[in-house]
Design an enzyme around this catalytic site. Structure first.
Site, mmCIF file in Angstrom:
data_model
loop_
_atom_site.group_PDB
_atom_site.id
_atom_site.type_symbol
_atom_site.label_atom_id
_atom_site.label_comp_id
_atom_site.label_asym_id
_atom_site.label_seq_id
_atom_site.Cartn_x
_atom_site.Cartn_y
_atom_site.Cartn_z
ATOM 1 N N ASP A 47 0.870 -1.173 0.000
ATOM 2 C CA ASP A 47 0.000 0.000 0.000
ATOM 3 C C ASP A 47 0.910 1.225 0.000
ATOM 4 O OD1 ASP A 47 -2.062 1.754 0.179
ATOM 5 O OD2 ASP A 47 -2.908 0.956 2.027
ATOM 6 N N ASP A 54 -0.243 -3.392 6.774
ATOM 7 C CA ASP A 54 -0.420 -3.213 8.215
ATOM 8 C C ASP A 54 -1.874 -3.138 8.633
ATOM 9 O OD1 ASP A 54 -1.143 -0.793 7.174
ATOM 10 O OD2 ASP A 54 0.149 0.423 8.457
ATOM 11 N N ASN A 74 36.799 -35.561 -6.458
ATOM 12 C CA ASN A 74 37.480 -36.628 -5.729
ATOM 13 C C ASN A 74 37.085 -38.007 -6.235
ATOM 14 O OD1 ASN A 74 38.951 -34.931 -4.097
ATOM 15 N ND2 ASN A 74 37.478 -34.966 -2.415
#
Length: 887
Positions: free
Chosen positions: A356, A619, A687
């Protein structure tokens, strides 16, 4: 009122004996039903309460009996329980099985090393998470949800978890229902029970229950339940059940053990199982090749298990936890409180922020600028009627109400008395109070201009009243639009007189009103808004405005703050769009005005279907549905209760600048987690080529199982500083998401580079330092043992040095050491491990590990290897970024 204590104690006894049973079947549920079925006075008596509310002594007694008003959550299991819970991780289970096999096959040394790895993975992770969790809980305690109760004849605001049965709660629009309660009074009281029933439509509640036959608790009109929230109106409710005894709590108790996986969890799990599948395939291949070549299946098994340990990213859970909690703490220093740790990743991945405009683009400081009649002249009548409307309303006062009351101070209580109230709701977009004023009951209505005009048939200038004809309406609308275009918020004020015999009013009485005039407010744009929007745009976050305000005001504010508008659309235009059209509209438009709460939610969903990670900053009551739908819901500590409860993240200040800080911190957290994953995946993959090649071509194992384990243990230690590491600025400039396919490609392209230098080390040890003599029949057995140990030592040192060095290569897309340096902690851990790698062949532990001193010329070779490896790895990394990108 005389309180009978016997029913109260009987009620308490029932509650305590049966807490936690199935919803709707327990004695407390039946007691709740019976409490709602009787009159309000009888309900108060059943719970041992007077109309003044509970007294302090009652409160302490009930709190001791019922505990805090908290629903079941995932309980802390204690030290032993947490450790056992962590052993359920597939990576830990894998290590545990390997450790048992080592011990069973008579290799206690390897079993001890794997045990140390387990301790590092499980216990270090536990202690780090416990410490971090306590810190995060302290931060979350800063954001506390409160409610208003009537105690001892006074209104008191208390934390929601301190409510006890018998409390009288005062509810207004925006409140969360804090417990299961029976209404004592209600006025135009609508609640949303969607969290409990799935019904999207609001439900009107009343004091009387109505017919109760065949109904359940949820059907009662005078019952409200924890987990629902107030949409409009006012009420007072008597708390009957709290905590796990509530309907919501009894369901939550069953779900408390269940954990919902977020996208972040899914990403971690996807990588974990990728490595496990890869490990199983490679170990089986190595085991079969070695077993067939040497015909020593026990040796092949032990070697294969050592490789499995080397491929296991056992520190991943600890690295993830420490990164997230460290990020939460760092964000708190920037006034961002994280309620749910895993939301940090979504915060960093967010590419669209919906918000908002009030309080984010504007100062959230409304000032009353004008109060005029329909002829545009200043009018004290308009100000007085607007003041009385705002003064007497008991609902959620907005900023404009506060601006009216702050503008002047009228002693209205001497001249009038409140009769009734029609609270604001989002469909009418107006609210009314009725007062006894100058011999009449005067209904004063204030609200959105269009809505007020729709219920007015007349207007007043001075003392004269005239019909409100369409031409005048059009003129007034033009004036309203002109003010809106200049950034003003405009409300209309109207009234109607009723005889004093009419005492009860509803929205049906808001008809045939007399338009008195309008009031105009101004909400100045924030000085920081333009800069914040620019920063968000540079960070790859597009800002979209979703507001219930009108289009003209929204356009003006956006122009003032420099927000580029690619399009504007209103709620009315969205109504008839299908899903495909809505998705297109959501993508193409920047501003969405005159939206209802459900339309905000629809826009969020449409953007998500378009592939965006969407955040929503809100909010208000009308923001809660959109916040729950968004990938990350953001609110502020001054928000209404339901908004704070819906949020994943709380801002301690409503500012886009603070939000941007949080986004960047979220990207740092995710960036460091990805570093560990890329390091481990590529190193392990490389590896494997080295192990398999060594098994096929060498006359002995390329490295002893115990050496592989020590090598991996030291490499894990070198990465413990990753959570503290810096992240390159360019990595933070745009949203980042999980991309398992990119990790696979990185592993395939970067991993084998280490094998190139492993094979050159093989050649160095065989042909320069004479380890090929192992195959000669004339070589004494003790020399064969020496040459095997020499080979193992050479590769052990080279492997550990190159693996540790790659930490610094992979951690940045820049030139390592020169353009980007690691954090002090990561630098120290890698330096420490490289120093240990060099020291071990000369240390007292060398013999027990099967290591021997290396020739001095070896260190010259290894120095050249490290330089060549760093240069080649960086070049391939740059090519990879150009070819496949950084994700």
């Amino acid at each position: 009122m005389i309180v009978n204590s016997i029913p109260v104690m009987k009620w308490l006894h029932r509650f305590q004996n049966d807490n936690g049973s199935t919803p709707g079947t327990t004695p407390q549920d039946r007691e709740f039903f019976e409490t709602c079925a009787v009159a309000p006075e009888a309900a108060l008596s059943r719970l041992g309460v007077t109309e003044k509310g509970l007294e302090p002594a009652d409160i302490e007694e009930r709190r001791a009996k019922f505990g805090l008003n908290e629903i079941a959550r995932r309980k802390r299991l204690g030290f032993i329980g947490e450790i056992l819970q962590r052993t359920k991780n597939p990576l830990v289970i894998q290590l545990l099985i390997i450790d048992i096999v080592f011990y069973a096959t008579g290799d206690p040394g390897s079993a001890i090393i794997v045990g140390v790895m387990l301790i590092l993975s499980v216990f270090l992770g536990y202690f780090q998470e416990t410490r971090s969790s306590k810190a995060v809980e302290k931060l979350q305690a800063m954001v506390q949800t409160t409610c208003t109760v009537w105690r001892g004849g006074k209104e008191v605001e208390i934390p929601m978890n301190e409510i006890v049965p018998g409390d009288i709660v005062i509810l207004t629009a925006g409140s969360i229902i804090p417990a299961d309660l029976r209404l004592l009074s209600a006025k135009d009281f609508f609640v949303s029970q969607s969290a409990l029933t799935g019904e999207s439509m609001p439900i009107e509640k009343a004091v009387l229950s109505g017919p109760t036959e065949g109904k359940t608790n949820l059907d009662l009109l005078n019952a409200c339940f924890q987990g629902s929230n107030v949409l409009s109106g006012t009420a007072r409710g008597l708390v009957v059940n709290t905590g796990n005894a509530t309907y919501f709590g009894s369901i939550s108790a069953k779900l408390a053990r269940q954990r919902v996986l977020t996208s972040f969890d899914k990403g971690v799990n996807a990588f974990t199982w990728l490595m496990i599948r890869f490990m199983v395939v490679m170990v089986l291949i190595t085991f079969i090749i070695l077993g067939l070549a040497r015909h020593n299946w026990t040796e092949a098994l032990l070697f294969g298990l050592s490789i499995a340990v080397g491929l296991t990213p056992e520190m991943l859970p600890m690295i993830v936890t420490v990164n997230l909690s460290k990020g939460a703490l760092a964000m708190s220093r920037k006034k961002v409180i994280v309620k749910r740790l895993n939301s940090i990743q979504n915060f960093g991945a967010m590419d669209i922020l919906c918000t908002d405009k009030t309080g984010t683009l504007t100062q959230d400081r409304i000032v009353l600028e004008r109060y005029v009649d329909v002829t545009n002249r200043q009018s004290d009548d308009v100000l007085r009627y607007a003041y009385m409307n705002s003064y007497y309303q008991t609902g959620l006062r907005n900023l404009m109400d506060k601006a009216i009351l702050a503008h002047t101070d009228l002693d209205v209580e001497r001249s009038c008395r409140k009769v009734d109230e029609i609270p604001f709701d989002f469909s009418r977009r107006r609210m009314s109070v009725t007062i006894d004023y100058e011999g009449d009951h005067v209904l004063i209505c204030k609200g959105a201009v269009e809505e007020i005009f729709s219920v007015c048939s007349r207007y007043q200038v001075d003392e004269e009243i005239h019909p409100l004809i369409d031409m005048l309406k059009d003129d007034l609308m033009e004036e309203y639009q002109a003010l809106s275009a200049d950034g003003y918020r405009v409300l209309a004020v109207a009234y109607r007189e009723y005889p004093q015999s009419k005492e009860v009013f509803s929205s049906a009485d808001e008809t045939d009103l007399i338009l008195l005039g309008y009031i105009a407010f101004f909400d100045p744009p924030k000085e920081s808004a333009a800069r914040a929007l620019e920063i968000l745009q540079k960070s790859g976050v597009t800002t979209k405005i979703l507001t219930g305000d009108n289009a003209l005001v929204s356009q003006k504010v956006c122009r003032d703050v420099g927000l580029k508008m690619d399009g504007l659309i209103t709620g009315n235009q969205l109504v008839n769009l299908n899903d495909a059209q809505l998705a297109e509209a959501a993508e193409q438009n920047t501003v969405f005005a005159r939206l209802s709460p459900s339309q905000k939610d629809q826009i969020i969903r449409a953007l998500q279907r378009n592939g965006h990670v969407v955040g929503f900053l809100g909010d208000g009551i009308n923001d809660a549905p959109a916040m729950k739908t968004a990938d990350v819901g953001v609110s502020v500590d001054t928000a209404v209760d339901v908004a704070k409860e819906s949020a994943d993240i709380i801002l301690l200040e409503k500012s886009l600048l603070i939000l941007e800080d949080g986004i960047i911190e979220g990207r740092k957290v995710f960036g460091n987690i990805i570093k560990y994953i890329k390091m481990g995946a590529s190193s392990n993959f490389g590896n494997m080529f080295s192990y398999v090649g060594g098994v096929i071509f060498l006359p002995f194992l390329p490295m002893a199982p115990s050496q592989i384990l020590v090598n991996n243990l030291l490499y894990d230690f070198s990465q413990l500083g990753i959570p503290t590491d810096k992240v390159d600025d360019e990595y933070l400039q745009r949203p980042r998401r999980w991309n398992i396919d990119s990790i696979k490609k990185f592993m395939v392209w970067i991993g084998p580079i280490s094998s190139i230098f492993d094979y050159t080390t093989y050649a160095l040890m065989l042909f320069v330092f004479g380890c090929w003599k192992f195959k000669l029949a004339s070589t004494p057995s003790e020399m064969k043992t020496y040459y095997e140990s020499l080979f193992h030592t050479g590769w052990f040192v080279e492997s550990l040095l190159t693996q540790t060095l790659i930490v610094h290569i992979i951690r940045t897309n820049r030139i390592p050491f020169f353009q980007s340096r690691a954090s002090l902690a990561l630098t120290l851990t890698t330096l420490a491990v490289m120093s240990v790698a060099i020291y071990l062949p000369f240390s007292p532990l060398a013999h027990s590990l099967g290591l021997v001193r290396l020739p001095q010329t070896f260190w010259l070779w290894i120095g050249g290897t490290l330089i060549a490896y760093a240069v080649l790895c960086h070049q391939v990394k740059e090519w990879f970024i150009r070819r496949f990108g950084t994700d």
